[in-house]
Structure formats: C-alpha cells, structure tokens
Design an enzyme around this catalytic site. Sequence first.
Site, PDB file in Angstrom:
ATOM      1  N   LYS A 110       0.560  -1.223   0.426  1.00 17.59           N
ATOM      2  CA  LYS A 110      -0.204  -0.133   0.165  1.00 17.59           C
ATOM      3  C   LYS A 110       0.768   1.195   0.062  1.00 17.59           C
ATOM      4  O   LYS A 110       0.687   2.721  -0.209  1.00 17.59           O
ATOM      5  CB  LYS A 110      -0.904  -0.159   1.173  1.00 17.59           C
ATOM      6  CG  LYS A 110      -1.603  -1.201   1.241  1.00 17.59           C
ATOM      7  CD  LYS A 110      -3.538  -0.829   1.400  1.00 17.59           C
ATOM      8  CE  LYS A 110      -4.397  -2.052   0.804  1.00 17.59           C
ATOM      9  NZ  LYS A 110      -4.376  -2.908   2.215  1.00 17.59           N
ATOM     10  N   LYS A 189      -6.405 -14.101 -13.744  1.00 18.00           N
ATOM     11  CA  LYS A 189      -7.372 -14.497 -12.216  1.00 18.00           C
ATOM     12  C   LYS A 189      -8.162 -13.629 -12.009  1.00 18.00           C
ATOM     13  O   LYS A 189      -8.576 -11.954 -11.749  1.00 18.00           O
ATOM     14  CB  LYS A 189      -6.202 -14.695 -11.117  1.00 18.00           C
ATOM     15  CG  LYS A 189      -7.086 -14.336  -9.859  1.00 18.00           C
ATOM     16  CD  LYS A 189      -5.496 -13.672  -8.320  1.00 18.00           C
ATOM     17  CE  LYS A 189      -6.145 -14.332  -7.193  1.00 18.00           C
ATOM     18  NZ  LYS A 189      -7.184 -13.578  -6.510  1.00 18.00           N
ATOM     19  N   LYS A 192     -12.114  -9.138  -7.090  1.00 19.19           N
ATOM     20  CA  LYS A 192     -12.659  -7.340  -7.425  1.00 19.19           C
ATOM     21  C   LYS A 192     -12.344  -6.050  -7.757  1.00 19.19           C
ATOM     22  O   LYS A 192     -12.247  -5.579  -8.816  1.00 19.19           O
ATOM     23  CB  LYS A 192     -13.472  -7.904  -6.170  1.00 19.19           C
ATOM     24  CG  LYS A 192     -12.594  -7.510  -5.314  1.00 19.19           C
ATOM     25  CD  LYS A 192     -13.088  -7.177  -4.121  1.00 19.19           C
ATOM     26  CE  LYS A 192     -13.303  -6.985  -2.381  1.00 19.19           C
ATOM     27  NZ  LYS A 192     -12.131  -8.022  -2.482  1.00 19.19           N
TER      28      LYS A 192
HETATM   29  P1  ADP Z   1     -10.061 -10.719  -4.604  1.00 13.68           P
HETATM   30  O1  ADP Z   1      -8.616 -10.648  -5.206  1.00 13.68           O
HETATM   31  O2  ADP Z   1     -11.074 -10.737  -5.527  1.00 13.68           O
HETATM   32  O3  ADP Z   1      -9.774  -9.462  -3.742  1.00 13.68           O
HETATM   33  P2  ADP Z   1     -10.125 -11.873  -2.553  1.00 13.68           P
HETATM   34  O4  ADP Z   1      -8.190 -11.065  -2.026  1.00 13.68           O
HETATM   35  O5  ADP Z   1     -10.428 -10.814  -1.339  1.00 13.68           O
HETATM   36  O6  ADP Z   1     -10.696 -11.739  -3.138  1.00 13.68           O
HETATM   37  O7  ADP Z   1      -9.830 -12.961  -1.881  1.00 13.68           O
HETATM   38  C1  ADP Z   1     -10.709 -13.554  -1.000  1.00 13.68           C
HETATM   39  C2  ADP Z   1     -10.176 -15.352  -0.554  1.00 13.68           C
HETATM   40  O8  ADP Z   1     -10.608 -15.970  -1.333  1.00 13.68           O
HETATM   41  C3  ADP Z   1      -9.236 -15.800  -0.795  1.00 13.68           C
HETATM   42  O9  ADP Z   1      -8.689 -17.021   0.237  1.00 13.68           O
HETATM   43  C4  ADP Z   1      -8.383 -15.678  -1.324  1.00 13.68           C
HETATM   44  O10 ADP Z   1      -7.441 -16.781  -1.484  1.00 13.68           O
HETATM   45  C5  ADP Z   1      -9.466 -16.173  -2.676  1.00 13.68           C
HETATM   46  N1  ADP Z   1      -9.993 -16.029  -3.780  1.00 13.68           N
HETATM   47  C6  ADP Z   1      -9.776 -15.125  -4.490  1.00 13.68           C
HETATM   48  N2  ADP Z   1      -9.673 -15.132  -5.541  1.00 13.68           N
HETATM   49  C7  ADP Z   1      -9.291 -16.004  -6.190  1.00 13.68           C
HETATM   50  C8  ADP Z   1      -9.147 -17.012  -7.467  1.00 13.68           C
HETATM   51  N3  ADP Z   1      -9.452 -16.103  -8.432  1.00 13.68           N
HETATM   52  N4  ADP Z   1      -8.837 -18.577  -7.481  1.00 13.68           N
HETATM   53  C9  ADP Z   1      -9.113 -18.734  -6.143  1.00 13.68           C
HETATM   54  N5  ADP Z   1      -9.414 -18.033  -5.174  1.00 13.68           N
HETATM   55  C10 ADP Z   1      -9.182 -16.720  -4.949  1.00 13.68           C
END
Ligand code: ADP
Length: 321
Positions: A110, A189, A192
């Site tokens: 960050k 990947k 969000k």
């Molecule tokens: P984002 O990337 O959407 O911000 P987060 O970092 O909040 O998602 O992830 C929350 C959980 O979901 C974590 O345990 C992460 O490993 C899993 N996760 C997020 N995106 C994926 C993905 N594309 N494939 C597999 N697991 C994911």
Amino acid sequence: MRTLTGITPSGTLHIGNYFGAMRPAIEAQARGDCFYFIADYHSMTTVTDAAERRTNTRGIALDWLACGLDPKTSVFWRQSDVPEVCELTWMIGSLTPMGLLERAHSFKDKTAKGIAANFGLFAYPVLMAADILLYDTQRVPVGRDQKQHVEMTRDIAIKFNEAYGETFVVPESEIRDEVAVVPGLDGQKMSKSYGNTIEIFGDEKALRKKIMGIKMDSRTPAEPKPDADQNLAIQLLRLVAPADVARDHEQRLRAGGLGYGDLKKALFEHYWAYFAIARARRAELAADPGYVDSVLRDGAERARAVADGVLARARKACGLD
Ligand code: ADP
Ligand code: TRP
C-alpha cells in the site's frame, strides 16, 4: 484440531472466492471445531463509510450461511462482538518488532502505491495475530497472500511464550495449493480489483450478459480446436457442471461443431443451476433479518467463552491479573 479463519467484509463475493475459499472452509466443517468470523475491525483500514460496513458485514454473513456455513457446527461471529481481541492486540503488539511490521506485504504494497499509511494498516498483522491466538487456533486456512501474516503470528506467539512462559498455541497456516486459481472473464485471475468477476449472487439478466460477453477468438464453429482444454468457458464449466458434461463440451469443441455462443449459453445455465439452492436459501435468510442477528449473537457468545479463558491466561502470564 481447531481451524480458524477470518473473512474480510469487502464488496460482493465472486466464484473465485467461492471455489478458492468458501467451499474448502465449508467442507472443513466435517472435521469439526471450526471458527469463522467476519473481520469488520480489519475492514476499517480500507472502508470508511459506516453504512457500507454494515451492509457488507450483513451481506457476507448471508452469503456464507446460504452457501452452507452451519452455525450449529461452526462458531460464526462478528470480530467486533468480541472486542477483547483489541486488548490482546495491545499485549502482543508491545512485543512485536517494528522491523517485522515494516516488512509486511499489506503495509509495503500500500505504501509503495503511495497510499498514506495509518496506524491501523501498520498494526493490521498484529490484530490478525490476536484473532488467531485468542482462540487457541492450530490451523489457519488462508490464501497465499495471507501466509506471511500467519508466519508473523507464529513469531509473535513464540516471542510471548519466551518472555512470559508457555501461553499461546503456535498455529500453522494451511495454504490451499490444490485449489487452482479461478480465471476471470478476461482470463486473468478473477479478482474484484480487476473488474473481471462473476458474482455468486446477483441479477440473472446482468450475469447472463457478463457470461455471454466473454471474448473468444474468431474461429468458426465448424473449425476443430485442439486447444479446447485452454478455453476459458471450458475451464469455468469444469467448476460448475458435472464432469461428464464438461468433458463432452470440451470434446465437441475440440472436434469442431460446437459454437462459442452455445458453449457460453451452457456455461451460464450450469452456473445458474449450481448456485440455485444457495440463491433460494439466501433469499429466505434475507427475508428474516432477525435470524442473521441471532446467529451472530450466539456465535459471539460461544467465541467469547473461549476468548475469556485464553485472555485470562495471557493476562496472568504478563502480570496484568
Ligand atoms: P479479491 O482478489 O477479489 O479481492 P480476496 O483477496 O478478498 O479476493 O480473496 C478472498 C479469498 O478468496 C482468499 O482466500 C483468496 O485466496 C480467494 N480467492 C480470491 N480470488 C480467487 C481466485 N480467482 N481463485 C481462487 N481463489 C480466490
Ligand atoms: N486478513 C485476512 C484477509 O484479508 C482476513 C483475516 C483477518 C484473517 N483476521 C484473520 C484470516 C485471522 C485468518 C485468520 O483475507
């Protein structure tokens, strides 16, 4: 073997979250002794709108309950309902070296992006360590991005135990390597932050549009496609359709004859059916706001029963009793 993990209430969940984090957590309930909480204190480092936090917290509770979190088997609560975690944060924070926190990715990434750091962001891993240590946790299933935080928790627990005598259980992280990264609408990947998500719950028309809008190459339907296994819609279909259905579509694509439009249509139908039960359950739960409140209240009571014991032990160890 106690398993604990925190879920940050930030935004709408997508199927990457589901297959990468929720489904394994829900399956882990079969082993028993699972502690799952909504990390609303952690969300304060990024979300500064009270109404947004309330909505997100409530939404995420509904999502997890609808997808199969069983509040009878597992302890499910809201982090801030057990504010004792903040007391423990102070106790262990006073033993946490600055250097350790300066090396944390959450902080480094960050600040590298020019985001002004505050104390909350800097202390984030200490609060996370307190979450874990307060419940005598043995196993912490997390995504790879959180591994460092669990290692810091181990360092902090060992330091405390050395300073004040055996007090905390030293936890292990459990990284779900076997869960492939779920690709998003653009093939990267799903995340969000990339705007390439397929939500678990949402409006049917909008979601159909998203899936039908997946970009494919310009080969005609009749053309054989030897790279069918790499096709994005096939990869997603494997997650939401029975194995034979996914295989059949892959073979038809490879041989030629299956058009991309029909493939995407099949993907949408299977995706929609896959979450049908959860969707209905979520609507039911949402119609009864008192239910979610009572689940979280009951969870907080059960969580506090454990936390009180561990905190008393820690206070005694460091002479705060
Ligand atoms: P984002 O990337 O959407 O911000 P987060 O970092 O909040 O998602 O992830 C929350 C959980 O979901 C974590 O345990 C992460 O490993 C899993 N996760 C997020 N995106 C994926 C993905 N594309 N494939 C597999 N697991 C994911
Ligand atoms: N920081 C974690 C995340 O962003 C959420 C979290 C907070 C957590 N406290 C925790 C995860 C304790 C595991 C254990 O995903």
